[in-house]
Design a protein around this motif. Structure first.
Motif, PDB file in Angstrom:
ATOM      1  N   PHE A 145     -15.102  33.187 -13.771  1.00 61.95           N
ATOM      2  CA  PHE A 145     -13.884  32.248 -13.732  1.00 61.95           C
ATOM      3  C   PHE A 145     -12.903  32.268 -15.148  1.00 61.95           C
ATOM      4  CE2 PHE A 145     -12.464  27.879 -15.225  1.00 61.95           C
ATOM      5  CZ  PHE A 145     -11.636  27.630 -14.248  1.00 61.95           C
ATOM      6  N   TRP A 146     -13.921  32.350 -16.216  1.00 60.71           N
ATOM      7  CA  TRP A 146     -13.178  32.390 -17.479  1.00 60.71           C
ATOM      8  C   TRP A 146     -12.538  33.639 -17.793  1.00 60.71           C
ATOM      9  CZ3 TRP A 146     -11.712  28.389 -19.135  1.00 60.71           C
ATOM     10  CH2 TRP A 146     -12.466  27.032 -19.214  1.00 60.71           C
ATOM     11  N   MET A 147     -13.033  34.959 -17.113  1.00 57.81           N
ATOM     12  CA  MET A 147     -12.350  36.275 -17.181  1.00 57.81           C
ATOM     13  C   MET A 147     -11.028  36.104 -16.546  1.00 57.81           C
ATOM     14  SD  MET A 147     -15.529  38.782 -16.564  1.00 57.81           S
ATOM     15  CE  MET A 147     -14.504  39.821 -15.692  1.00 57.81           C
ATOM     16  N   PHE A 148     -10.925  35.347 -15.533  1.00 60.01           N
ATOM     17  CA  PHE A 148      -9.723  35.094 -14.853  1.00 60.01           C
ATOM     18  C   PHE A 148      -8.758  34.224 -15.393  1.00 60.01           C
ATOM     19  CE2 PHE A 148     -11.872  35.592 -10.480  1.00 60.01           C
ATOM     20  CZ  PHE A 148     -11.436  37.071 -10.299  1.00 60.01           C
ATOM     21  N   VAL A 149      -9.297  33.230 -16.241  1.00 59.21           N
ATOM     22  CA  VAL A 149      -8.351  32.231 -16.886  1.00 59.21           C
ATOM     23  C   VAL A 149      -7.907  33.216 -18.048  1.00 59.21           C
ATOM     24  CG1 VAL A 149      -8.468  30.357 -18.505  1.00 59.21           C
ATOM     25  CG2 VAL A 149      -9.795  30.139 -16.318  1.00 59.21           C
ATOM     26  N   LYS A 150      -8.485  33.882 -18.788  1.00 52.99           N
ATOM     27  CA  LYS A 150      -8.056  34.774 -20.068  1.00 52.99           C
ATOM     28  C   LYS A 150      -7.191  35.652 -19.412  1.00 52.99           C
ATOM     29  CE  LYS A 150     -12.068  35.938 -21.753  1.00 52.99           C
ATOM     30  NZ  LYS A 150     -13.309  36.664 -22.524  1.00 52.99           N
TER      31      LYS A 150
ATOM     32  N   ALA B 274      -8.499  40.126 -22.775  1.00 51.70           N
ATOM     33  CA  ALA B 274      -8.263  39.611 -21.656  1.00 51.70           C
ATOM     34  C   ALA B 274      -8.158  40.645 -20.343  1.00 51.70           C
ATOM     35  CB  ALA B 274      -6.720  39.414 -21.811  1.00 51.70           C
ATOM     36  N   GLY B 275      -8.535  41.728 -20.612  1.00 53.84           N
ATOM     37  CA  GLY B 275      -8.898  42.630 -19.136  1.00 53.84           C
ATOM     38  C   GLY B 275      -7.383  42.792 -18.634  1.00 53.84           C
ATOM     39  N   ALA B 276      -7.581  42.796 -17.373  1.00 52.65           N
ATOM     40  CA  ALA B 276      -6.188  42.984 -16.649  1.00 52.65           C
ATOM     41  C   ALA B 276      -5.150  42.313 -16.940  1.00 52.65           C
ATOM     42  CB  ALA B 276      -6.515  42.819 -15.081  1.00 52.65           C
ATOM     43  N   GLY B 277      -5.222  41.189 -17.742  1.00 53.09           N
ATOM     44  CA  GLY B 277      -4.151  40.311 -18.193  1.00 53.09           C
ATOM     45  C   GLY B 277      -3.497  40.897 -19.407  1.00 53.09           C
TER      46      GLY B 277
END
Length: 122
Positions: A4-9, A59-62
Motif C-alpha cells: 500500500f505504501w509503495m503505491f502511495v509513494k 518511488a519506484g514506478a512513480g
C-alpha cells in the motif's frame, strides 16, 4: 514495507511530476513538445548528477514511468554502456536500455492510427 505504501509513494511522486508539467503548460507559453523534451533532458541531467537514482529507489514506478524516467533510462544505459564498451557504449547503451519502450510507443502509435482516423487540428 507494505505494498500500500509503495503505491502511495509512487502515486505522489508521479503525480508531483505531472503537476510540474501542468504548471509549465498553464504558466508558460511552452508547447507540450518542448515540455516533453525538457522532462527527458531533466531526467538525464538529474541522473548524471546523482539526484534521480534516490528518487527511483524511493518511488519506484512513480519516478520511472513519467518522461523524466525515460531520461533516467537513457542516462543509465549510457553509463552502463561506457563501462562495458568504452566511449562507443555511450551511444549504444541508451538505445539498448530504452529499446522496448521505443518499440512499444511505435507499435501502439501505429495501432492507434489504424483504429482511429488521424487528422490535423484546425
Amino acid at each position: 514495507m507494505s505494498i500500500f505504501w509503495m503505491f502511495v509513494k509512487a502515486f505522489c511522486v508521479g503525480g508531483l511530476i505531472c503537476v510540474i508539467g501542468q504548471i509549465l503548460m498553464q504558466l508558460t507559453k511552452l508547447t507540450s513538445a518542448r515540455i516533453l523534451v525538457l522532462f527527458v533532458v531533466a531526467g538525464v541531467i538529474l541522473t548524471a548528477v546523482g539526484a534521480y537514482n534516490p528518487l527511483v529507489d524511493f518511488a519506484g514506478a512513480g519516478a520511472t514511468v513519467p518522461l523524466t524516467g525515460f531520461g533516467y533510462s537513457l542516462a543509465m544505459g549510457a553509463i552502463e554502456g561506457v563501462q562495458k564498451y568504452g566511449l562507443w557504449g555511450a551511444f549504444v547503451g541508451g538505445i539498448q536500455k530504452t529499446a522496448a519502450g521505443i518499440a512499444a510507443a511505435i507499435l501502439f502509435g501505429l495501432l492507434n492510427a489504424l483504429i482511429f482516423k488521424p487528422h490535423a487540428k484546425d
